[in-house]
Design a protein around this motif. Sequence first.
Motif, PDB file in Angstrom:
ATOM      1  N   LEU A   6      31.984  63.651  34.046  1.00  0.00           N
ATOM      2  CA  LEU A   6      31.821  62.166  34.399  1.00  0.00           C
ATOM      3  C   LEU A   6      31.622  61.975  35.790  1.00  0.00           C
ATOM      4  O   LEU A   6      30.949  61.145  36.218  1.00  0.00           O
ATOM      5  CB  LEU A   6      33.038  61.347  33.711  1.00  0.00           C
ATOM      6  N   ALA A   7      32.443  62.461  36.669  1.00  0.00           N
ATOM      7  CA  ALA A   7      32.597  62.596  37.981  1.00  0.00           C
ATOM      8  C   ALA A   7      31.147  62.853  38.779  1.00  0.00           C
ATOM      9  O   ALA A   7      30.278  61.891  39.298  1.00  0.00           O
ATOM     10  CB  ALA A   7      33.409  63.295  38.724  1.00  0.00           C
ATOM     11  N   MET A   8      30.567  63.975  38.458  1.00  0.00           N
ATOM     12  CA  MET A   8      29.265  64.600  38.561  1.00  0.00           C
ATOM     13  C   MET A   8      28.136  63.536  38.150  1.00  0.00           C
ATOM     14  O   MET A   8      26.902  63.308  39.044  1.00  0.00           O
ATOM     15  CB  MET A   8      28.943  66.037  38.188  1.00  0.00           C
ATOM     16  N   ALA A   9      28.095  63.149  36.865  1.00  0.00           N
ATOM     17  CA  ALA A   9      27.040  62.279  36.501  1.00  0.00           C
ATOM     18  C   ALA A   9      27.201  60.798  37.308  1.00  0.00           C
ATOM     19  O   ALA A   9      26.008  60.208  37.782  1.00  0.00           O
ATOM     20  CB  ALA A   9      27.649  61.982  35.094  1.00  0.00           C
ATOM     21  N   ILE A  10      28.281  60.221  37.591  1.00  0.00           N
ATOM     22  CA  ILE A  10      28.418  58.987  38.356  1.00  0.00           C
ATOM     23  C   ILE A  10      27.875  59.319  39.653  1.00  0.00           C
ATOM     24  O   ILE A  10      27.325  58.351  40.210  1.00  0.00           O
ATOM     25  CB  ILE A  10      29.969  58.510  38.511  1.00  0.00           C
ATOM     26  N   ILE A  11      28.146  60.252  40.337  1.00  0.00           N
ATOM     27  CA  ILE A  11      27.719  60.570  41.621  1.00  0.00           C
ATOM     28  C   ILE A  11      26.222  60.661  41.428  1.00  0.00           C
ATOM     29  O   ILE A  11      25.632  60.160  42.504  1.00  0.00           O
ATOM     30  CB  ILE A  11      28.493  61.968  42.277  1.00  0.00           C
ATOM     31  N   THR A  12      25.744  61.418  40.578  1.00  0.00           N
ATOM     32  CA  THR A  12      24.224  61.526  40.456  1.00  0.00           C
ATOM     33  C   THR A  12      23.578  60.006  40.402  1.00  0.00           C
ATOM     34  O   THR A  12      22.644  59.628  40.936  1.00  0.00           O
ATOM     35  CB  THR A  12      23.831  62.160  39.278  1.00  0.00           C
ATOM     36  N   VAL A  13      24.222  58.941  39.449  1.00  0.00           N
ATOM     37  CA  VAL A  13      23.765  57.800  39.363  1.00  0.00           C
ATOM     38  C   VAL A  13      23.562  56.813  40.299  1.00  0.00           C
ATOM     39  O   VAL A  13      22.689  56.283  40.539  1.00  0.00           O
ATOM     40  CB  VAL A  13      24.660  57.010  38.060  1.00  0.00           C
ATOM     41  N   VAL A  14      24.754  57.018  41.373  1.00  0.00           N
ATOM     42  CA  VAL A  14      24.854  56.218  42.365  1.00  0.00           C
ATOM     43  C   VAL A  14      23.840  56.744  43.403  1.00  0.00           C
ATOM     44  O   VAL A  14      23.066  55.914  44.178  1.00  0.00           O
ATOM     45  CB  VAL A  14      26.100  56.510  43.272  1.00  0.00           C
ATOM     46  N   ILE A  15      23.601  58.076  43.474  1.00  0.00           N
ATOM     47  CA  ILE A  15      22.634  58.683  44.478  1.00  0.00           C
ATOM     48  C   ILE A  15      21.229  58.160  44.067  1.00  0.00           C
ATOM     49  O   ILE A  15      20.320  57.600  44.702  1.00  0.00           O
ATOM     50  CB  ILE A  15      22.665  60.045  44.766  1.00  0.00           C
TER      51      ILE A  15
END
Length: 308
Positions: A6-15
């Motif tokens: 979830l953390a990696m997916a959220i970081i990706t979405v923000v970027i």
Amino acid sequence: MNTKALAMAIITVVIWGSTFAAIRASLQGGYEAGHLVLIRYLIASFFFALIALWPSIRFRFPAKKDFINMILLGWVGISLYHFGVTFGVQTIPAGTAGMLIGSAPIFTAIIAIVVLKERLSLLGWSGLAIGFVGIVCITLGSAEGSTFALSKGALLVLMAAVATSVFFVFQKPLLGRYHPIELTAYFTWAGTVPFFIFWPGLMTSIQNATFEAHLAALFAGIFPAGIAYVTWAMALSHGRASSVTSVMYLEPAVAIVVAWIWLNEWPAMLSVTGGVIALIGVLVVNGLGKKQKGQKNQGVSAVSKDAM
């Protein structure tokens, strides 16, 4: 979905959601569109070259049968996509571009029906219809002056959405034979080559750009085109593809908020309404409308969103 995925997916979405504002900031700061896309992918290519040279990472040379496919997909998924986005964002708000790219799963579903012989239920076809109504509203709302005119910038971004959908579907067989980071590097290097047509005048464009434009271009080259692909691959490796990709539906909202904070831009109300309608269509098609086995559904979900 576990915490790390979830953390990696959220970081990706923000970027990825911030990419559209970064591109627009670079353009407003003095970069020519062609020069910007070239400098971004020179940076991204260098980034992946460093990864390839890292001692603990081993890149395999592509098999002969895959080499041409990688080049063609790089041209479609990188060259054509970023040409459409970068030149399109010259004339439409960053948030509007984010919403149009957010409609890519609709085109992915259509291509998957034709190419992968997937089946949709009546509800799924209804979702496609809803999605296209949303796309039309976003496109009309992006036009300057009249809300009933077609915007050239929106059409370019729509072309990019179709290009990335083709890329998602046709890269699927390669994902079973290559590591996602390894494959993304080959796509990036292949997709960078056509951008060299914009080489003339590059140094002049760099000299004329503002400091903020340079920072935005550097950000767009390193983070969305490079690091976000790594965090996305990590998210997919630690969670179920269908759960991870569902986080990508937040990307248009991130694009709108970042553009508002960074550029003080806000899409037209008709575009925002269209974005909500398109999102409903995407959710219906991908969540409720497919007639297929669970494993197959998961595999296509994994390629239903991109990447910047």
